[in-house]
Design an enzyme around this catalytic site. Structure first.
Site, mmCIF file in Angstrom:
data_model
loop_
_atom_site.group_PDB
_atom_site.id
_atom_site.type_symbol
_atom_site.label_atom_id
_atom_site.label_comp_id
_atom_site.label_asym_id
_atom_site.label_seq_id
_atom_site.Cartn_x
_atom_site.Cartn_y
_atom_site.Cartn_z
ATOM 1 N N ALA A 28 1.059 -1.226 0.039
ATOM 2 C CA ALA A 28 0.034 0.114 -0.041
ATOM 3 C C ALA A 28 0.856 1.275 -0.067
ATOM 4 C CB ALA A 28 -1.065 -0.108 1.134
ATOM 5 N N GLY A 88 0.061 -4.841 1.125
ATOM 6 C CA GLY A 88 -0.741 -4.784 0.071
ATOM 7 C C GLY A 88 -0.537 -5.594 -1.070
ATOM 8 N N GLU A 103 -1.380 -9.201 -0.317
ATOM 9 C CA GLU A 103 -2.833 -9.340 -0.286
ATOM 10 C C GLU A 103 -3.317 -9.168 -1.583
ATOM 11 O OE1 GLU A 103 -4.670 -7.049 3.578
ATOM 12 O OE2 GLU A 103 -3.372 -5.697 2.555
ATOM 13 N N GLU A 159 2.491 -5.136 8.526
ATOM 14 C CA GLU A 159 1.657 -4.124 8.775
ATOM 15 C C GLU A 159 1.852 -3.919 10.379
ATOM 16 O OE1 GLU A 159 -0.067 -5.082 4.867
ATOM 17 O OE2 GLU A 159 0.747 -6.139 6.364
#
Length: 577
Positions: free
Chosen positions: A34, A73, A76, A96
């Site tokens: 992210a 991310g 993910e 994270e």
């Protein structure tokens, strides 16, 4: 990235000629994760949820082809795909928690469904990257492809999927790994007990555990809602704000405004370490771990043998914990050249002294080293507070002198203070900053000043700790109070770890310096509460107790009701239960 993914998957999903889709990235890595700078800002469309639904709910199989690092991310996104393949050098994971957050893109809900809650807890709570071969063993990916041929391997994999007529494997629909644990909290209870010490004081690990529990107990959409709720709680916390600040600050700290990135660096292929004690041995281990040969010098054979034996003992402990193999230990030990005297250091590219914190001794050592080593070799001091400028004056080439302040235990602690003297050459600074990264340290550049950075920050706390000891309170009670407040250890345990003989010499004016200088004078290298209380603190009990500073009063207030139980004979002001 979201815009491009949205456009691409809409195009290929609508094309009848396309039977399957490979998600692969150009450049050095798969999707890196992210964009942290977006956190806390208005969400731009298309949202991640829209992109996720487009990929996951599609009618055509999607294979994530992973190289480089697929973290946060990025991984993910790979979990959203129906299959995952990777080259052996790839790494993946969900880090994270190190930003005080949890995987907010469905990672806490999909990973437990893919590999089970036990493995998911280890991956998510520790947050460390998982090498591709281990990821395959754990079930995090479906196959490995040949290094350098990721695209061909991924295409072959998806063609085989189509040829076999395999159904789309949507992780969100799986319950085979989570179903057996539904209604049974034993896995989570055991994990909390096992990792209580490592997780203490932090919000993010517990929220991550709760999110994974939701993956076991709740339907997928309800679990996603719970994940979002727990994510928002962390995102708005001061802890996460601080950890995200540190994430960016760590990267900024490696940049030096007046030392351009293209500044030439000197080669460091051989290292000399002067002193094989606690710090010297730990410093040497950093270079051994990086595969660099080390000449370890001492004043006597007895001290040298003791130091080398300590290094081996530390490595053997890593073998017992499964961190190293015996073969790796022998490889590292073979890189040590133990010598008595300084003369053998003449060929080193870098020499680091780790002798006692006495200015006269440091200057004597540097004067001798300056005459022994090559003119282009770098000379570094591991001093924690002495002036690099004054030390450099003992040499003919002060431009090659700087401080490399490792923190105890030197082979474990990540922080490395690079102390720049007034005359230190920019190439020497650039070399030190680059070398720190080779050693997997976090370098921070400091000018010469009292305590440099870290010790200057700790100074006020240590002065208060000494004041409370001099009132009659035992070091154990002070350490216990600060440990309960949230610190990893109290000041006196920390100084015991370093050694009073390292911190207490020539420092009566430093924080805790009166106590430590006295202890060293008695021939002690570690503290003992009874000795401190009877020989130093007792005479001060007749005096009026000094008021605690506001920071210590705040700590005292926060500790009300906790388990600190000071002895009645040890006044601890307002730090009481």
């Amino acid at each position: 990235m979201r815009v491009a993914l949205d456009a691409g998957f809409r195009k290929f999903s609508a094309d009848p000629a396309v039977k399957g889709i490979v998600l692969i990235c150009a450049g050095r890595t798969f999707i890196a994760g992210a964009d942290i700078t977006e956190l806390g800002k208005p969400i731009l469309e298309p949202t991640l949820r829209e992109v996720v639904d487009l990929i996951e709910q599609g009618k055509k199989p999607v294979v994530a082809a992973i190289h480089g690092t697929a973290l946060g991310g990025g991984y993910e996104m790979a979990l959203i795909c129906h299959y995952r393949v990777a080259v052996p050098s790839a790494q993946m994971g969900l880090p994270e928690v190190k930003l005080g957050l949890l995987p907010g893109g469905g990672g806490t809900q999909r990973l437990p469904r893919l590999v089970g809650p036990e493995i998911a807890l280890e991956v998510v709570i520790k947050g460390d990257p998982v090498p591709a071969p281990e990821a395959l063993r754990l079930g995090m990916i479906d196959a490995l492809t040949e290094e350098g041929n990721l695209k061909e391997g991924a295409l072959a994999f998806i063609r085989q999927v189509l040829a076999d007529g395999r159904p789309l494997q949507r992780i969100r629909d799986r319950t085979d790994k989570t179903g057996p644990h539904k209604g049974d909290s034993s896995v989570f209870d055991a994990f909390r007990r096992k990792n209580a010490h490592a997780m203490r004081g932090f919000l993010a690990p517990e929220n991550n555990i709760k999110a994974i529990e939701a993956a076991v107990e709740l339907p997928f959409d309800a679990g996603i809602a719970r994940e979002h709720e727990l994510f928002q709680e962390l995102l708005e916390s001061t802890q996460s704000a601080a950890q995200r600040y540190y994430f960016f600050a760590e990267r900024e700290a490696s940049k030096v405004s007046d030392v351009p990135a293209d500044t030439p660096v000197r080669p460091v292929e051989s290292v000399g370490v002067l002193g094989a004690g606690t710090m010297g041995g730990g410093i040497a281990m950093n270079f051994l771990n990086a595969g660099l040969p080390v000449t370890l010098a001492e004043t006597t054979q007895e001290n040298l043998d003791r130091g080398v034996a300590t290094i081996r003992r530390n490595y053997e402990a890593s073998v017992k914990r499964g961190k190293l193999t015996q073969a790796q230990v022998e490889e590292r030990m073979a890189l040590i050249n133990g010598v008595v005297g300084m003369e053998a250091l003449q060929g080193a590219d870098l020499v680091i002294e780790a002798v006692f914190e006495q200015m006269a001794l440091k200057k004597e050592v540097f004067g001798k080293l300056d005459a022994i080593v090559r003119p282009d070799a770098i000379l570094a001091s591991n001093t924690s507070f002495l002036s690099i400028d004054e030390i450099a004056q003992a040499t003919r080439h002060p431009e090659r002198v700087l401080g490399l302040h490792f923190f105890s235990p030197a082979n474990v602690m990540r922080l490395l203070e690079v102390v720049r003297g007034a005359a230190t050459d920019k190439q020497v600074v650039a070399t030190a900053m680059k070398l720190a990264k080779t050693l997997r340290k976090v370098p921070v550049l400091s000018r010469v000043g009292p305590g440099f950075i870290a010790n200057r920050v700790m100074g006020p706390r240590n002065r208060q700790a000494e004041a409370v000891v001099l009132e009659g309170t035992s070091p154990e009670h002070i350490d216990e109070a600060l440990y309960d407040f949230g610190f990893s250890m109290g000041p006196f345990r920390m100084f015991d770890l370093i050694g009073l003989d390292v911190t207490g010499r020539d420092r009566p004016s430093a924080p805790c310096g009166r106590i430590f200088s006295a202890m060293v004078g008695w021939g002690r290298s570690r503290m003992a509460a009874s000795t401190i209380t009877t020989q130093i603190a007792t005479p001060h009990r007749r005096r009026k107790r000094p008021r605690l500073s506001p920071p210590m009063r705040n700590i005292a207030t926060s500790l009300r009701g906790r388990r600190v139980r000071p002895k009645k004979s040890s006044p601890i002001c307002s730090i009481r239960s």
